[in-house]
Design an enzyme around this catalytic site. Structure first.
Site, PDB file in Angstrom:
ATOM      1  N   TYR A   1      28.355  17.851  13.402  1.00  0.00           N
ATOM      2  CA  TYR A   1      29.675  18.031  14.025  1.00  0.00           C
ATOM      3  C   TYR A   1      29.942  16.784  14.860  1.00  0.00           C
ATOM      4  O   TYR A   1      29.152  16.489  15.764  1.00  0.00           O
ATOM      5  CB  TYR A   1      29.669  19.244  14.951  1.00  0.00           C
TER       6      TYR A   1
ATOM      7  N   HIS B   1      18.883  26.770   7.774  1.00  0.00           N
ATOM      8  CA  HIS B   1      19.099  25.657   8.709  1.00  0.00           C
ATOM      9  C   HIS B   1      18.614  26.089  10.085  1.00  0.00           C
ATOM     10  O   HIS B   1      19.142  27.034  10.660  1.00  0.00           O
ATOM     11  CB  HIS B   1      20.579  25.273   8.755  1.00  0.00           C
TER      12      HIS B   1
ATOM     13  N   TYR C   1      25.780  30.322  18.032  1.00  0.00           N
ATOM     14  CA  TYR C   1      25.920  29.805  16.674  1.00  0.00           C
ATOM     15  C   TYR C   1      25.145  30.660  15.674  1.00  0.00           C
ATOM     16  O   TYR C   1      25.633  30.946  14.579  1.00  0.00           O
ATOM     17  CB  TYR C   1      25.457  28.337  16.597  1.00  0.00           C
TER      18      TYR C   1
ATOM     19  N   LYS D   1      32.499  30.928  12.237  1.00  0.00           N
ATOM     20  CA  LYS D   1      32.402  32.342  12.623  1.00  0.00           C
ATOM     21  C   LYS D   1      33.303  33.309  11.859  1.00  0.00           C
ATOM     22  O   LYS D   1      33.117  34.526  11.969  1.00  0.00           O
ATOM     23  CB  LYS D   1      32.701  32.488  14.124  1.00  0.00           C
TER      24      LYS D   1
ATOM     25  N   PRO E   1      37.692  27.258  12.508  1.00  0.00           N
ATOM     26  CA  PRO E   1      36.412  27.221  11.785  1.00  0.00           C
ATOM     27  C   PRO E   1      35.288  26.468  12.492  1.00  0.00           C
ATOM     28  O   PRO E   1      34.150  26.461  12.002  1.00  0.00           O
ATOM     29  CB  PRO E   1      36.773  26.521  10.466  1.00  0.00           C
TER      30      PRO E   1
HETATM   31  P1  RFL Z   1      40.125  37.109   3.053  1.00  0.00           P
HETATM   32  O1  RFL Z   1      39.004  36.276   2.516  1.00  0.00           O
HETATM   33  O2  RFL Z   1      41.380  36.433   3.406  1.00  0.00           O
HETATM   34  O3  RFL Z   1      40.409  38.222   1.943  1.00  0.00           O
HETATM   35  C1  RFL Z   1      41.547  39.060   2.010  1.00  0.00           C
HETATM   36  C2  RFL Z   1      41.911  39.472   0.598  1.00  0.00           C
HETATM   37  O4  RFL Z   1      43.034  40.334   0.650  1.00  0.00           O
HETATM   38  C3  RFL Z   1      43.944  39.951  -0.383  1.00  0.00           C
HETATM   39  N1  RFL Z   1      45.284  40.412   0.011  1.00  0.00           N
HETATM   40  C4  RFL Z   1      45.827  41.546  -0.442  1.00  0.00           C
HETATM   41  N2  RFL Z   1      45.369  42.460  -1.288  1.00  0.00           N
HETATM   42  C5  RFL Z   1      46.175  43.518  -1.543  1.00  0.00           C
HETATM   43  N3  RFL Z   1      47.404  43.669  -1.010  1.00  0.00           N
HETATM   44  C6  RFL Z   1      47.894  42.762  -0.146  1.00  0.00           C
HETATM   45  N4  RFL Z   1      49.099  42.924   0.379  1.00  0.00           N
HETATM   46  C7  RFL Z   1      47.095  41.647   0.169  1.00  0.00           C
HETATM   47  N5  RFL Z   1      47.269  40.569   0.974  1.00  0.00           N
HETATM   48  C8  RFL Z   1      46.164  39.832   0.871  1.00  0.00           C
HETATM   49  C9  RFL Z   1      43.792  38.449  -0.483  1.00  0.00           C
HETATM   50  O5  RFL Z   1      44.216  37.946  -1.748  1.00  0.00           O
HETATM   51  C10 RFL Z   1      42.300  38.286  -0.274  1.00  0.00           C
HETATM   52  O6  RFL Z   1      41.563  38.295  -1.471  1.00  0.00           O
HETATM   53  O7  RFL Z   1      39.673  37.980   4.310  1.00  0.00           O
HETATM   54  P2  RFL Z   1      38.253  38.663   4.657  1.00  0.00           P
HETATM   55  O8  RFL Z   1      37.728  39.402   3.455  1.00  0.00           O
HETATM   56  O9  RFL Z   1      38.428  39.362   5.935  1.00  0.00           O
HETATM   57  O10 RFL Z   1      37.237  37.437   4.825  1.00  0.00           O
HETATM   58  C11 RFL Z   1      37.417  36.519   5.872  1.00  0.00           C
HETATM   59  C12 RFL Z   1      36.895  35.141   5.474  1.00  0.00           C
HETATM   60  O11 RFL Z   1      37.436  34.781   4.216  1.00  0.00           O
HETATM   61  C13 RFL Z   1      37.241  34.075   6.532  1.00  0.00           C
HETATM   62  O12 RFL Z   1      37.038  34.582   7.825  1.00  0.00           O
HETATM   63  C14 RFL Z   1      36.377  32.796   6.378  1.00  0.00           C
HETATM   64  O13 RFL Z   1      36.606  32.169   5.155  1.00  0.00           O
HETATM   65  C15 RFL Z   1      36.678  31.817   7.521  1.00  0.00           C
HETATM   66  N6  RFL Z   1      35.958  30.546   7.384  1.00  0.00           N
HETATM   67  C16 RFL Z   1      34.636  30.436   7.765  1.00  0.00           C
HETATM   68  N7  RFL Z   1      33.959  31.518   8.204  1.00  0.00           N
HETATM   69  C17 RFL Z   1      32.628  31.439   8.515  1.00  0.00           C
HETATM   70  O14 RFL Z   1      32.042  32.457   8.918  1.00  0.00           O
HETATM   71  N8  RFL Z   1      31.930  30.256   8.388  1.00  0.00           N
HETATM   72  C18 RFL Z   1      32.537  29.118   7.946  1.00  0.00           C
HETATM   73  O15 RFL Z   1      31.851  28.113   7.788  1.00  0.00           O
HETATM   74  C19 RFL Z   1      33.944  29.170   7.644  1.00  0.00           C
HETATM   75  N9  RFL Z   1      34.586  28.075   7.206  1.00  0.00           N
HETATM   76  C20 RFL Z   1      36.614  29.409   6.908  1.00  0.00           C
HETATM   77  C21 RFL Z   1      35.891  28.178   6.827  1.00  0.00           C
HETATM   78  C22 RFL Z   1      37.956  29.476   6.469  1.00  0.00           C
HETATM   79  C23 RFL Z   1      38.571  28.342   5.986  1.00  0.00           C
HETATM   80  N10 RFL Z   1      39.928  28.513   5.555  1.00  0.00           N
HETATM   81  C24 RFL Z   1      40.529  27.837   4.483  1.00  0.00           C
HETATM   82  C25 RFL Z   1      40.758  29.554   6.110  1.00  0.00           C
HETATM   83  C26 RFL Z   1      36.496  27.047   6.352  1.00  0.00           C
HETATM   84  C27 RFL Z   1      37.839  27.103   5.948  1.00  0.00           C
HETATM   85  C28 RFL Z   1      38.438  25.821   5.477  1.00  0.00           C
HETATM   86  C1  PHB Z   2      31.655  24.694   5.648  1.00  0.00           C
HETATM   87  O1  PHB Z   2      30.598  24.314   5.124  1.00  0.00           O
HETATM   88  O2  PHB Z   2      32.675  24.938   4.987  1.00  0.00           O
HETATM   89  C2  PHB Z   2      31.706  24.855   7.124  1.00  0.00           C
HETATM   90  C3  PHB Z   2      30.540  24.732   7.853  1.00  0.00           C
HETATM   91  C4  PHB Z   2      30.577  24.857   9.236  1.00  0.00           C
HETATM   92  C5  PHB Z   2      31.785  25.101   9.864  1.00  0.00           C
HETATM   93  C6  PHB Z   2      32.949  25.247   9.132  1.00  0.00           C
HETATM   94  C7  PHB Z   2      32.918  25.110   7.748  1.00  0.00           C
HETATM   95  O3  PHB Z   2      31.809  25.191  11.223  1.00  0.00           O
END
Ligand code: RFL
Ligand code: PHB
Length: 389
Positions: A200, A72, A384, A296, A292
């Site tokens: 957005y 993108h 971004y 990032k 989100p």
């Molecule tokens: P995670 O993915 O939470 O993984 C942590 C893992 O640790 C396990 N755990 C344990 N394991 C052993 N012992 C324990 N006591 C434990 N406690 C927990 C968990 O089960 C899990 O498997 O953290 P990590 O690896 O640091 O990764 C971070 C990312 O997952 C997170 O920052 C992103 O998903 C955030 N996020 C987005 N980030 C982006 O860069 N671009 C995006 O577009 C974006 N969109 C989003 C998002 C997060 C969202 N949610 C639901 C929080 C959109 C959403 C909706």
């Molecule tokens: C997504 O596709 O899940 C997504 C994309 C951009 C964002 C957050 C989530 O800023």
């Protein structure tokens, strides 16, 4: 049991760090609280910075991402019926990759399968021992009973709700937090995306985002009150509300269908300082959370992995701890800038319950300025696509 680096958490941070270390001959064990199917079932991030993609290549797993990810080179900001585009390539030199976190995690698990890595699932009662000594260990319970993993270093990659951060004594860490008074209701549907780039939208009914996973899988979000529940939102109600928040031509082009996932995520900014206590190093969501809006979270986790990976290689292979001593400072310098960007995007695009008429005008003026000013667009584009490591 013994290893060089015990990694708590089998999400993207823990798996990527483990794979990079393995490739340099450093032994790791990953401890994950859930099952692999559960970790792969979580629908989360979709946008990868170039630095993230480079780490995937360095870990030897960039091929599918290159083939199936979508480049993108811009994004769109809508307010009311107006919409303008930010040209990443022209303003920041390159774009971002749209490739879901689910796919990243699948690639990581498959590479670990092929490498024969040690990953223990469904661990409970994880406890870090002696992090401030030269002989740390991680105790945990599996179905077979209580085990103890002796190690040289512990990487706390267990997300926001994990045990690692809380293992640092309260008087040795400082936490900064901001909770936003709304959440994002997200829907995944097997429909073609409404646009070939993300949109957005700031509307008077609240924020909306049109995103995607591929040409036939769309991801949409709308801002909702924290008191809402995902189950109470029917698919029809979701699509109707989304349409109302988009410029008319976009709303008319929207293809709707049954949701295959629907959930609400709260929005939070959070940082824990420092990210190191003795031989325990925090990484990713375990140490910091962003709302989100700037896409990032996963990307910030990846920049931590980058710093920590290089620091651990120096420590384990050359006996030089300088990288580990400076890890927290280096990682936090980038994190705070990303926190600022994510907070700014969130403030710019959402409606706030306590927003007075003056604040609303300020938001409108900022959007109008962004629409017209190349300098303002450049700031957005630079952040971004990802600040340098
Ligand atoms: P995670 O993915 O939470 O993984 C942590 C893992 O640790 C396990 N755990 C344990 N394991 C052993 N012992 C324990 N006591 C434990 N406690 C927990 C968990 O089960 C899990 O498997 O953290 P990590 O690896 O640091 O990764 C971070 C990312 O997952 C997170 O920052 C992103 O998903 C955030 N996020 C987005 N980030 C982006 O860069 N671009 C995006 O577009 C974006 N969109 C989003 C998002 C997060 C969202 N949610 C639901 C929080 C959109 C959403 C909706
Ligand atoms: C997504 O596709 O899940 C997504 C994309 C951009 C964002 C957050 C989530 O800023």
């Amino acid at each position: 049991m013994r290893t060089q680096v015990a990694i708590i958490g089998g999400g993207p941070s823990g798996l990527l760090l483990a794979l990079l270390l393995r490739r340099r001959g450093i032994d790791t064990v990953v401890l994950e609280r859930r099952t692999r199917a559960h970790v792969l079932g979580r629908i989360r991030a979709g946008v990868l910075e170039r630095g993230f993609a480079a780490l995937m290549h360095e870990a030897g797993i960039g091929a599918r991402m290159e083939r199936e990810g979508f480049l993108h080179e811009g994004t769109n900001i809508a307010f009311g019926d107006e919409m303008f585009r930010i040209d990443f390539r022209r303003l920041a030199g390159h774009g971002v990759l749209v490739y879901g976190q689910t796919e990243v995690t699948r690639d990581l698990y498959e590479a670990h399968d092929a490498a024969g890595s040690r990953i223990v699932f469904e661990v409970e009662e994880v406890a870090i021992e002696g992090a401030d000594t030269d002989t740390p260990a991680v105790a945990f319970r599996t179905r077979e009973g209580v085990r103890r993993l002796a190690c040289d270093y512990v990487a706390g990659c267990d997300g926001f709700h994990g045990v690692s951060r809380r293992s640092i004594p309260a008087d040795r860490r400082r936490e900064y937090e901001k909770l936003y008074p709304f959440g994002w209701l997200g829907v995944l549907s097997e429909t073609p995306p409404v646009n070939d780039e993300l949109i957005y939208a700031n509307s008077e009914r609240g924020f909306a985002l049109c995103s995607m996973r591929n040409a036939s899988l769309s991801r949409y979000y709308i801002q909702v009150p924290l008191s809402d529940s995902a189950e109470a939102w029917s698919d029809t109600a979701f699509w109707d509300e989304l349409r109302r928040r988009l410029p008319a031509p976009v709303a008319e082009a929207l293809v709707t269908g049954p949701s295959i996932e629907k959930s609400i995520a709260p929005l939070r900014s959070f940082v824990c300082e420092p990210m190191r206590w003795g031989r325990l190093l925090l990484c990713g969501d375990a140490a910091h959370i962003v709302p989100p809006t700037g896409a990032k979270g996963l990307n910030t986790a990846a920049s931590d992995v980058h710093y920590l990976y290089h620091a651990l290689v120096r420590a384990c292979l050359e006996g030089d701890e300088e990288g580990l001593e400076r890890y927290s400072e280096r990682a936090l310098a980038r994190i705070w800038k990303t926190e600022r960007f994510s907070w700014w995007m969130t403030m710019l695009l959402h409606r706030f319950p306590d927003q007075g008429s003056f604040e609303l005008r300020m938001q409108q003026a900022e959007l109008a300025f962004l629409a017209e000013s190349e300098a303002a667009q450049k700031v957005l584009a630079e952040n971004y696509v990802g600040l340098p490591y």
